[in-house]
Design an enzyme around this catalytic site. Structure first.
Site, PDB file in Angstrom:
ATOM      1  N   CYS A 218     -23.884   7.783  -4.212  1.00  0.00           N
ATOM      2  CA  CYS A 218     -24.048   6.932  -5.392  1.00  0.00           C
ATOM      3  C   CYS A 218     -25.439   6.293  -5.426  1.00  0.00           C
ATOM      4  O   CYS A 218     -25.696   5.334  -4.701  1.00  0.00           O
ATOM      5  CB  CYS A 218     -22.952   5.863  -5.386  1.00  0.00           C
ATOM      6  SG  CYS A 218     -23.078   4.692  -6.740  1.00  0.00           S
TER       7      CYS A 218
ATOM      8  N   CYS B 275     -25.534   2.685  -6.593  1.00  0.00           N
ATOM      9  CA  CYS B 275     -25.072   1.729  -5.576  1.00  0.00           C
ATOM     10  C   CYS B 275     -26.123   1.525  -4.493  1.00  0.00           C
ATOM     11  O   CYS B 275     -26.344   0.401  -4.046  1.00  0.00           O
ATOM     12  CB  CYS B 275     -23.800   2.230  -4.897  1.00  0.00           C
ATOM     13  SG  CYS B 275     -22.543   2.808  -6.031  1.00  0.00           S
ATOM     14  N   ASP B 276     -26.746   2.599  -4.039  1.00  0.00           N
ATOM     15  CA  ASP B 276     -27.506   2.524  -2.787  1.00  0.00           C
ATOM     16  C   ASP B 276     -29.007   2.758  -2.924  1.00  0.00           C
ATOM     17  O   ASP B 276     -29.738   2.581  -1.944  1.00  0.00           O
ATOM     18  CB  ASP B 276     -26.933   3.542  -1.780  1.00  0.00           C
ATOM     19  CG  ASP B 276     -25.493   3.193  -1.406  1.00  0.00           C
ATOM     20  OD1 ASP B 276     -25.162   1.992  -1.409  1.00  0.00           O
ATOM     21  OD2 ASP B 276     -24.709   4.112  -1.119  1.00  0.00           O
TER      22      ASP B 276
HETATM   23  C1  LIG Z   1     -19.826   5.039  -0.072  1.00  0.00           C
HETATM   24  C2  LIG Z   1     -19.655   4.379  -1.431  1.00  0.00           C
HETATM   25  C3  LIG Z   1     -20.388   3.258  -1.739  1.00  0.00           C
HETATM   26  C4  LIG Z   1     -20.214   2.627  -2.974  1.00  0.00           C
HETATM   27  N1  LIG Z   1     -20.952   1.512  -3.238  1.00  0.00           N
HETATM   28  C5  LIG Z   1     -20.750   0.859  -4.404  1.00  0.00           C
HETATM   29  C6  LIG Z   1     -21.471  -0.330  -4.683  1.00  0.00           C
HETATM   30  O1  LIG Z   1     -22.298  -0.792  -3.896  1.00  0.00           O
HETATM   31  N2  LIG Z   1     -21.221  -0.941  -5.869  1.00  0.00           N
HETATM   32  C7  LIG Z   1     -20.333  -0.442  -6.784  1.00  0.00           C
HETATM   33  O2  LIG Z   1     -20.132  -1.057  -7.837  1.00  0.00           O
HETATM   34  N3  LIG Z   1     -19.657   0.690  -6.553  1.00  0.00           N
HETATM   35  C8  LIG Z   1     -19.844   1.350  -5.384  1.00  0.00           C
HETATM   36  N4  LIG Z   1     -19.166   2.522  -5.139  1.00  0.00           N
HETATM   37  C9  LIG Z   1     -18.267   3.043  -6.178  1.00  0.00           C
HETATM   38  C10 LIG Z   1     -16.941   2.269  -6.139  1.00  0.00           C
HETATM   39  O3  LIG Z   1     -16.468   2.264  -4.822  1.00  0.00           O
HETATM   40  C11 LIG Z   1     -15.923   2.911  -7.075  1.00  0.00           C
HETATM   41  O4  LIG Z   1     -16.449   2.972  -8.386  1.00  0.00           O
HETATM   42  C12 LIG Z   1     -14.642   2.111  -7.092  1.00  0.00           C
HETATM   43  O5  LIG Z   1     -14.103   1.966  -5.790  1.00  0.00           O
HETATM   44  C13 LIG Z   1     -13.579   2.764  -7.992  1.00  0.00           C
HETATM   45  O6  LIG Z   1     -12.440   1.982  -7.925  1.00  0.00           O
HETATM   46  P1  LIG Z   1     -11.001   2.547  -8.275  1.00  0.00           P
HETATM   47  O7  LIG Z   1     -10.095   1.382  -8.117  1.00  0.00           O
HETATM   48  O8  LIG Z   1     -11.035   3.252  -9.555  1.00  0.00           O
HETATM   49  O9  LIG Z   1     -10.689   3.664  -7.197  1.00  0.00           O
HETATM   50  P2  LIG Z   1     -10.844   3.802  -5.563  1.00  0.00           P
HETATM   51  O10 LIG Z   1     -11.673   2.710  -5.044  1.00  0.00           O
HETATM   52  O11 LIG Z   1     -11.290   5.196  -5.425  1.00  0.00           O
HETATM   53  O12 LIG Z   1      -9.362   3.608  -5.092  1.00  0.00           O
HETATM   54  C14 LIG Z   1      -8.399   4.590  -5.315  1.00  0.00           C
HETATM   55  C15 LIG Z   1      -7.097   4.163  -4.675  1.00  0.00           C
HETATM   56  O13 LIG Z   1      -6.073   5.073  -5.065  1.00  0.00           O
HETATM   57  C16 LIG Z   1      -5.291   5.417  -3.947  1.00  0.00           C
HETATM   58  N5  LIG Z   1      -4.685   6.731  -4.192  1.00  0.00           N
HETATM   59  C17 LIG Z   1      -5.267   7.914  -4.475  1.00  0.00           C
HETATM   60  N6  LIG Z   1      -4.338   8.886  -4.628  1.00  0.00           N
HETATM   61  C18 LIG Z   1      -3.122   8.286  -4.455  1.00  0.00           C
HETATM   62  C19 LIG Z   1      -1.770   8.738  -4.487  1.00  0.00           C
HETATM   63  N7  LIG Z   1      -1.435  10.012  -4.733  1.00  0.00           N
HETATM   64  N8  LIG Z   1      -0.783   7.838  -4.236  1.00  0.00           N
HETATM   65  C20 LIG Z   1      -1.068   6.527  -4.001  1.00  0.00           C
HETATM   66  N9  LIG Z   1      -2.338   6.047  -3.970  1.00  0.00           N
HETATM   67  C21 LIG Z   1      -3.347   6.917  -4.185  1.00  0.00           C
HETATM   68  C22 LIG Z   1      -6.269   5.373  -2.777  1.00  0.00           C
HETATM   69  O14 LIG Z   1      -5.566   5.198  -1.548  1.00  0.00           O
HETATM   70  C23 LIG Z   1      -7.097   4.148  -3.157  1.00  0.00           C
HETATM   71  O15 LIG Z   1      -6.444   2.977  -2.698  1.00  0.00           O
HETATM   72  C24 LIG Z   1     -19.308   3.162  -3.912  1.00  0.00           C
HETATM   73  C25 LIG Z   1     -18.566   4.309  -3.611  1.00  0.00           C
HETATM   74  C26 LIG Z   1     -18.732   4.914  -2.372  1.00  0.00           C
HETATM   75  C27 LIG Z   1     -17.912   6.145  -2.044  1.00  0.00           C
END
Ligand SMILES: Cc1cc2nc3c(=O)[nH]c(=O)nc-3n(C[C@H](O)[C@H](O)[C@H](O)COP(=O)(O)OP(=O)(O)OC[C@H]3O[C@@H](n4cnc5c(N)ncnc54)[C@H](O)[C@@H]3O)c2cc1C
Length: 317
Positions: free
Chosen positions: A132, A135-136
């Site tokens: 990302c 992000c980084d």
């Molecule tokens: C290394 C890294 C660094 C990042 N740094 C930043 C940053 O500095 N700032 C920023 O704004 N964004 C950052 N991001 C992006 C940010 O993390 C994501 O945009 C955000 O986490 C998305 O949130 P979400 O709730 O949609 O999904 P996620 O955070 O992806 O969470 C998904 C959830 O769904 C669950 N899940 C999936 N499939 C199933 C299933 N079948 N049954 C039950 N549960 C399930 C998982 O266990 C998890 O708990 C970063 C991403 C990464 C990978």
């Protein structure tokens, strides 16, 4: 039987949980294989509003979870194997926890960044390997970077990273790029972007002080080479975590859930989607959290007029 089940505990699911719990909807939250979501895999988060000096990703997610628990959200570990959305109440099969029923469902299962699967890559995520740039990128001022990939997002990330880096080398396995002409032209016009095409990534090379570069196979010469850099951005796409839905909900060609623009409503009344699982564009923690709030409010409004179960006893408690 629950009024609302939230699937996923990233910023989207946990924000939805905070809002629904505070609305007295006693949501059940299913954690999945990655409790806390993607931010638990990173170190410092500097762009989530409210934290002047930044906050560590796992700590931010732990705080969100505690906040949801404080208002009565219930958590269950396990992951959703299957869901039946053909009629309400919806039936949700959770691995290790049997079948649950819900009047409404919020899907917040995120989208997983694709990795190369080469040695040195996972060991250095958050320590020089990233998926990302938004992000980084800021952490790599005056450094040399690599972007791996040949699509539009790789071109976009490479162009964005030139704001910080002294030089960005695009590494692509093939000689030709998949990116649209306009994105390629923009990248090619950028003097800070160098090209290492027709190179197969073999290994992220790192030492005590961090990433040193990417070992690649030059497909033309058959020789291994080291492309030196302080950071490697892998930009080969994301996979939305929608496999368990098995075609029961409308998605785009890549599997992202489609919602009515400006809402979190899917094509199935009572089923809402928020966060990265429905977002092909922003994929940030704050946008995920924002849409989690929207999903909770959409679900709440829906439930006002559509309860199939008699909750009067539960509401009296
Ligand atoms: C290394 C890294 C660094 C990042 N740094 C930043 C940053 O500095 N700032 C920023 O704004 N964004 C950052 N991001 C992006 C940010 O993390 C994501 O945009 C955000 O986490 C998305 O949130 P979400 O709730 O949609 O999904 P996620 O955070 O992806 O969470 C998904 C959830 O769904 C669950 N899940 C999936 N499939 C199933 C299933 N079948 N049954 C039950 N549960 C399930 C998982 O266990 C998890 O708990 C970063 C991403 C990464 C990978």
């Amino acid at each position: 039987m629950y009024k609302s089940i939230i699937i996923g505990t990233g910023p989207a699911g946990l924000t939805a949980a905070i809002y629904l719990a505070r609305a007295n909807m006693q949501p059940l939250v299913i954690e999945g294989l990655q409790p806390g979501g993607q931010l638990t895999t990173t170190t410092e988060v500097e762009n989530f509003p409210g934290f002047t000096d930044g906050i560590m990703g796992p700590e931010l997610m732990d705080n969100m979870r505690k906040q949801a628990e404080r208002f009565g959200a219930e958590f269950r570990s396990g992951w959703v194997e299957h869901i039946d959305l053909s009629k309400r109440p919806f039936k949700i099969k959770v691995e290790g926890a049997g079948e649950l029923e819900a009047e409404s469902v919020i899907i917040s299962t995120g989208a997983s960044a694709r990795y190369l699967g080469i040695p040195g890559e996972q060991d250095n995520v958050g320590r020089g390997v990233s998926t990302c740039a938004t992000c980084d990128g800021f952490f790599f001022r005056n450094k040399k970077l690599i972007v791996v990939g040949g699509g539009d997002s790789a071109m976009e990330e490479a162009s964005f990273l030139t704001r910080f880096a002294t030089e960005v080398t695009v590494v692509n396995r093939r000689d030709e790029l998949r990116a649209s002409k306009i994105m390629q032209d923009r990248a090619r016009d950028n003097a800070k972007i160098k090209w290492a095409l027709n190179r197969k990534p073999l290994e992220v090379v790192a030492g005590d002080t961090g990433v040193k570069g990417l070992k690649v196979l030059n497909n033309e010469t058959g020789q291994e080479e080291l492309v030196e850099a302080d950071g490697v951005f892998v930009a080969i796409g994301h996979t939305p975590n929608t496999g368990f839905l098995k075609g029961q909900i409308t998605t785009d060609d890549h599997g992202y859930i489609m919602v009515t623009p400006g809402t979190t409503e899917t094509n199935i009344p009572g089923v809402f989607a928020c966060g990265d699982v429905q977002d092909t564009r922003y994929r940030q923690a704050i946008t995920a959290a924002g849409s989690g709030c929207m999903a909770a409010m959409d679900a709440e409004k829906f439930l006002e007029g559509h309860m199939v179960h008699d909750w009067s006893e539960a509401l009296d408690k």
